[in-house]
Design a protein around this motif. Structure first.
Motif, mmCIF file in Angstrom:
data_model
loop_
_atom_site.group_PDB
_atom_site.id
_atom_site.type_symbol
_atom_site.label_atom_id
_atom_site.label_comp_id
_atom_site.label_asym_id
_atom_site.label_seq_id
_atom_site.Cartn_x
_atom_site.Cartn_y
_atom_site.Cartn_z
ATOM 1 N N MET A 24 -5.029 2.638 12.669
ATOM 2 C CA MET A 24 -4.401 1.153 13.169
ATOM 3 C C MET A 24 -5.018 0.376 12.274
ATOM 4 N N LEU A 25 -6.290 0.557 11.862
ATOM 5 C CA LEU A 25 -7.050 -0.304 11.103
ATOM 6 C C LEU A 25 -6.174 -0.614 9.944
ATOM 7 N N TRP A 26 -5.138 0.261 9.522
ATOM 8 C CA TRP A 26 -4.635 0.011 7.988
ATOM 9 C C TRP A 26 -3.702 -0.016 8.661
ATOM 10 N N SER A 27 -3.101 -0.189 9.758
ATOM 11 C CA SER A 27 -1.172 -1.146 9.754
ATOM 12 C C SER A 27 -2.065 -2.304 10.001
ATOM 13 N N TYR A 28 -2.883 -3.013 10.743
ATOM 14 C CA TYR A 28 -3.483 -4.302 10.890
ATOM 15 C C TYR A 28 -3.967 -4.771 9.873
ATOM 16 N N ALA A 29 -4.228 -4.173 8.439
ATOM 17 C CA ALA A 29 -4.686 -4.973 7.338
ATOM 18 C C ALA A 29 -3.312 -4.661 6.247
ATOM 19 N N VAL A 30 -2.554 -4.183 6.442
ATOM 20 C CA VAL A 30 -1.401 -4.443 6.216
ATOM 21 C C VAL A 30 0.094 -5.371 6.757
ATOM 22 N N GLY A 31 -0.390 -5.640 7.701
ATOM 23 C CA GLY A 31 0.284 -6.567 8.542
ATOM 24 C C GLY A 31 -0.158 -7.822 7.826
ATOM 25 N N THR A 32 -1.669 -7.723 8.328
ATOM 26 C CA THR A 32 -1.964 -9.353 7.824
ATOM 27 C C THR A 32 -2.068 -9.110 6.235
ATOM 28 N N ALA A 33 -1.481 -8.591 5.369
ATOM 29 C CA ALA A 33 -1.344 -9.001 4.452
ATOM 30 C C ALA A 33 -0.283 -9.544 3.907
ATOM 31 N N SER A 34 1.465 -8.757 4.841
ATOM 32 C CA SER A 34 2.221 -9.317 4.752
ATOM 33 C C SER A 34 2.338 -10.849 5.785
ATOM 34 N N ALA A 35 1.561 -10.858 6.116
ATOM 35 C CA ALA A 35 1.751 -12.473 7.477
ATOM 36 C C ALA A 35 1.044 -13.088 6.618
ATOM 37 N N LEU A 36 0.055 -13.656 5.666
ATOM 38 C CA LEU A 36 -0.338 -14.353 5.060
ATOM 39 C C LEU A 36 0.623 -14.542 3.884
#
Length: 571
Positions: A24-36
């Motif tokens: 879940m943390l990895w999914s958040y990290a990847v999603g945040t990086a994509s959004a940024l």
């Protein structure tokens, strides 16, 4: 927005998903990086357009390199985000279903007044919706809030007035969901309830298909199903209209925020006056607007996601209730292994009652010596099947002890025995035994140790099944292609293949023809271990060494309950 109680419901399932927290943390990290990354492309593009229009300067080669790099990074991150979230979704689905199955294994639904249709809805529909929430939605909300924080901070540094406008508009957007929270949740719960009832009706109709056809109930079933579907659809339509109304409000607020940023930005850049003091270059105004729009859009996405969670709350509550259901079989803290050799059964002052019903057994005692073949007789509802279930430890008695005993009379409570060892030593065959979808071989070996085909074929011959079916034949769902007698033979063969020391049989011959009953009785009579059979058929009981009458809640008659071996007076 979701209420605190709803948040507690979602949080209550997190312990089950503990092994997936890293994912879940990895999914958040990847999603945040994509959004940024996407936000960076948008803001940099606005920045270079502003300079090109106002200052008439072409973008530097470095800018093109950065933009191309960000676009390529966005493509990779988008692909990676989908890959991570989809893989996580399957793992979440498996974790929740395994936890639910384990809960049902500890708490057999048959003891409680529950409906299998509702259980199926929880296992299939509710969990399938929750898998996306835990695998993707949480990460999406986290990424949106992170993106908003970064945008607000940057806008406040560039122009404090713009930061105030963005913060105020975002606060209004976030608050908009509160106005409709109660109505949205009520509609979501109503929709879930209607769909759950619809699943119940369908399960009932399919389970009683012969009766539906025989009594001409098809029109009624179709009408009730159509009415339930119409009600659920109407509620969904109302919920969708409400969502569209809230969406329109958010679009209005977003537009107001953009206009506000344009006004304060233009004032700071000197566009609205001839003052020489400016705090912002006119060329940077498009980038500031894009920055504000990114932050407001992130809040809009997060708020819209929160609003759509309302239909999931009722499902999450049902899943949590199913997973946290109280067990009917307690797990021993220090399980014991069974001694080798023959085993008998002993019931000592056993009491048992089904939920919300009068006691079935009260201070009931009986002993079956190792190697003895004993029958249980009595009227329907007297407790015969309950005795068998307690011996198999499908349930624990309300009080009293059920033991496995050695030839020397030493007893080991079934509650203290390691569950795997107990299942290897005790086999159960009852009237409602189910054959699984798959081949005959798959069913015979289900849950047991591997056995050679020669041994399986020998067992098939013993139960009289080798002439009409083979090991590689497919049985269909629940053995639908077989008759009741054929299913009984295969279920008995499946139990005997496990080489148990105690065989428990509950009303297997209740609805069989005399020839099949004779075959089943012959196989049971030849079993070398301990046998306890519950039956109301005189022919079945006549093949046993001793018969005990179960008199319901009343204690067994003196002299009839104990069974310590073969009865020499019985023929």
């Amino acid at each position: 927005m979701i209420t605190l109680s709803a948040a507690d419901t979602f949080r209550g399932l997190l312990p089950v998903l503990r092994p997936e927290w890293r994912g879940m943390l990895w999914s958040y990290a990847v999603g945040t990086a994509s959004a940024l990354t996407l936000a960076g492309v948008t803001i940099l593009t606005a920045w270079v357009v502003g300079h090109a229009v106002v200052e008439r300067t072409a973008p530097e080669p470095a800018w093109w390199a950065v933009i191309i790099g960000l676009v390529l990074l966005r493509v990779v991150l988008t692909w990676r985000e989908m890959d991570v979230s989809h893989a996580l979704a399957y793992r979440v689905l498996a974790r929740l279903r395994m936890a639910l199955f384990d809960a049902y294994a500890r708490s057999v639904p048959g003891r409680r007044r529950e409906h299998s249709g509702r259980a199926a809805t929880v296992a299939m529909d509710d969990i399938e919706k929750l898998e996306f929430f835990y695998a993707h939605t949480i990460a999406q909300i986290g990424a949106s809030l992170t993106l908003f924080t970064a945008s607000l901070t940057t806008a406040s540094i560039l122009l404090p007035e713009a930061g105030i406008v963005v913060f105020t508009g975002s606060l209004v957007l976030a608050s908009s969901a509160l106005y409709w929270a109660r109505t949205a949740r009520r509609l979501g719960e109503q929709e879930q309830r209607e769909r759950s009832d619809l699943s119940t009706r369908i399960v009932d109709a399919l389970g009683a298909l012969r009766e539906v056809l025989a009594y001409g109930l098809s029109p009624q079933v179709v009408a009730e199903t159509g009415a339930a579907t119409a009600r659920a659809t109407a509620i969904a339509r109302r919920r969708e209209l409400l969502a569209q109304l809230v969406t329109s409000l958010r679009e209005f607020v977003t537009t107001a925020v953009v206009i506000g940023v344009i006004v304060v930005g233009s004032a700071a850049a000197g566009v609205l006056s001839d003052t020489a003091q400016t705090r912002l270059s006119p060329a940077e105004l498009p980038a500031l607007i894009a920055l504000a729009l990114v932050g407001v859009a992130a809040v809009t996405d997060a708020t819209a996601t929160f609003t759509r969670l309302h239909p999931l709350v009722a499902g999450a509550e049902r899943v949590s209730s199913g997973i946290n259901r109280p067990p009917v079989v307690a797990v021993s803290d220090n399980p014991r292994q069974l001694p080798p050799g023959a085993l008998g059964l002993r019931f000592r002052d056993v009491c048992f009652a089904y939920e919300d019903r009068p006691p079935v057994l009260t201070s009931w005692s009986m002993e079956v010596a190792p190697g003895a073949h004993v029958g249980l007789k009595g009227p329907s509802g007297s407790g015969k099947s309950t005795v068998i279930a307690l011996a198999a430890r499908l349930w624990d008695p309300s009080s009293g002890i059920v033991e496995l005993v050695t030839p020397r009379g030493e007893g080991v409570s079934v509650a203290d025995v390691d569950d795997r060892a107990l299942r290897e030593a005790v086999a159960l065959v009852d009237q409602d035994s189910v054959l699984f979808h798959g081949t005959v071989r798959d069913n015979l070996l289900r849950g047991g140790a591997p056995r050679p085909d020669s041994e399986l074929n020998t067992m098939m011959e013993r139960v009289g099944a080798a002439d009409w079916i083979g090991l590689d034949d497919d049985l269909g769902e629940a053995g639908v292609r077989l008759s009741g007698g054929q299913r009984a033979r295969l279920c008995l063969a499946r139990a005997l293949v496990r080489r148990p020391r105690v065989l428990l049989v509950d009303e297997v011959t209740a609805s069989l023809d005399p020839a099949t009953e004779r075959v089943i009785s012959d196989v049971i009579a030849d079993f070398p271990g301990t046998v306890l059979v519950a039956s109301h058929r005189a022919e079945t009981l006549a093949r046993l060494e001793h018969v005990v009458e179960v008199a319901g809640a009343a204690p067994a008659r003196p002299g009839s309950a104990p069974s310590r071996g073969p009865d020499p007076d019985r023929t």
